[in-house]
Design a protein around this motif. Structure first.
Motif, short mmCIF file in Angstrom:
data_model
loop_
_atom_site.label_atom_id
_atom_site.label_comp_id
_atom_site.label_asym_id
_atom_site.label_seq_id
_atom_site.Cartn_x
_atom_site.Cartn_y
_atom_site.Cartn_z
N ALA A 1 0.83 -1.20 0.00
CA ALA A 1 0.00 0.00 0.00
C ALA A 1 0.86 1.25 0.00
CB ALA A 1 -0.93 -0.01 1.21
N VAL A 2 1.94 1.25 0.77
CA VAL A 2 2.85 2.39 0.82
C VAL A 2 3.51 2.60 -0.54
CG1 VAL A 2 5.04 3.21 1.81
CG2 VAL A 2 3.27 2.28 3.29
N LYS A 3 3.94 1.50 -1.18
CA LYS A 3 4.57 1.60 -2.50
C LYS A 3 3.59 2.14 -3.53
CE LYS A 3 8.06 -2.03 -2.17
NZ LYS A 3 8.50 -3.33 -2.71
N ALA A 4 2.35 1.67 -3.50
CA ALA A 4 1.34 2.13 -4.46
C ALA A 4 1.04 3.61 -4.26
CB ALA A 4 0.06 1.30 -4.30
N LEU A 5 0.94 4.04 -3.02
CA LEU A 5 0.68 5.45 -2.74
C LEU A 5 1.84 6.33 -3.20
CD1 LEU A 5 -1.33 7.42 -1.48
CD2 LEU A 5 -0.11 7.13 0.68
N SER A 6 3.06 5.85 -2.98
CA SER A 6 4.24 6.59 -3.40
C SER A 6 4.28 6.72 -4.92
CB SER A 6 5.50 5.87 -2.90
OG SER A 6 6.64 6.50 -3.39
N LEU A 7 3.96 5.64 -5.64
CA LEU A 7 3.94 5.68 -7.10
C LEU A 7 2.86 6.63 -7.59
CD1 LEU A 7 4.91 4.62 -9.83
CD2 LEU A 7 3.30 2.74 -9.58
N GLY B 1 4.25 14.32 -11.59
CA GLY B 1 5.04 14.30 -12.81
C GLY B 1 6.51 14.03 -12.59
N HIS B 2 6.90 13.56 -11.39
CA HIS B 2 8.31 13.30 -11.09
C HIS B 2 8.70 11.84 -11.29
CE1 HIS B 2 9.04 17.30 -9.63
NE2 HIS B 2 8.01 17.22 -8.80
N SER B 3 7.79 11.03 -11.81
CA SER B 3 8.09 9.61 -11.98
C SER B 3 9.05 9.41 -13.14
CB SER B 3 6.80 8.84 -12.24
OG SER B 3 7.09 7.48 -12.44
N SER C 1 10.14 6.06 -13.84
CA SER C 1 10.02 4.68 -14.28
C SER C 1 8.61 4.33 -14.76
CB SER C 1 10.38 3.75 -13.12
OG SER C 1 9.49 3.94 -12.05
N PHE C 2 7.73 5.29 -14.78
CA PHE C 2 6.34 5.02 -15.13
C PHE C 2 5.87 6.11 -16.08
CE2 PHE C 2 1.79 4.58 -14.58
CZ PHE C 2 1.63 3.22 -14.44
N PHE C 3 5.42 5.74 -17.26
CA PHE C 3 5.01 6.72 -18.26
C PHE C 3 3.50 6.73 -18.39
CE2 PHE C 3 9.27 5.35 -19.43
CZ PHE C 3 9.92 6.58 -19.46
N VAL C 4 2.92 7.92 -18.40
CA VAL C 4 1.48 8.07 -18.52
C VAL C 4 1.19 8.87 -19.78
CG1 VAL C 4 -0.62 8.97 -17.45
CG2 VAL C 4 1.21 8.07 -16.03
N GLN C 5 0.28 8.36 -20.60
CA GLN C 5 -0.07 9.07 -21.82
C GLN C 5 -0.96 10.25 -21.44
OE1 GLN C 5 -2.17 6.69 -24.64
NE2 GLN C 5 -1.84 8.13 -26.30
N GLN C 6 -0.58 11.44 -21.86
CA GLN C 6 -1.33 12.65 -21.53
C GLN C 6 -2.59 12.70 -22.39
OE1 GLN C 6 -0.61 14.77 -19.10
NE2 GLN C 6 1.22 13.59 -18.58
N THR C 7 -3.71 13.04 -21.77
CA THR C 7 -4.97 13.19 -22.49
C THR C 7 -5.40 14.63 -22.38
OG1 THR C 7 -6.21 12.59 -20.51
CG2 THR C 7 -5.68 10.81 -22.02
N SER C 8 -6.38 15.00 -23.22
CA SER C 8 -6.86 16.37 -23.18
C SER C 8 -7.62 16.61 -21.88
CB SER C 8 -7.75 16.66 -24.38
OG SER C 8 -8.87 15.80 -24.34
#
Length: 57
Positions: free
Chosen positions: A28-34, A41-43, A45-52
């Motif tokens: 749970a701590v790891k998931a919250l941190s991610l 926007g400081h990640s 290792s994890f890429f998120v596709q930007q949407t409108s």
């Protein structure tokens, strides 16, 4: 022939239960941190596709 097993002591049962709970707490701590790093926007290792950013009404 089936033989009844010996009863597990209360202390062993409690130890195993606490280990099981700690694993969940750590995940749970790891998931919250991610989630926090993604939302700010400081990640790295994890890429998120930007949407409108349309507001639904």
């Amino acid at each position: 022939m089936a033989v009844p097993k010996k009863r597990t002591s209360i202390s062993k049962k409690r130890i195993r239960k606490n280990i099981w709970k700690k694993k969940g707490d750590l995940n749970a701590v790891k998931a919250l941190s991610l989630a926090k790093s993604i939302s700010t926007g400081h990640s790295k290792s994890f890429f998120v596709q930007q949407t409108s950013n349309k507001v639904l009404e």
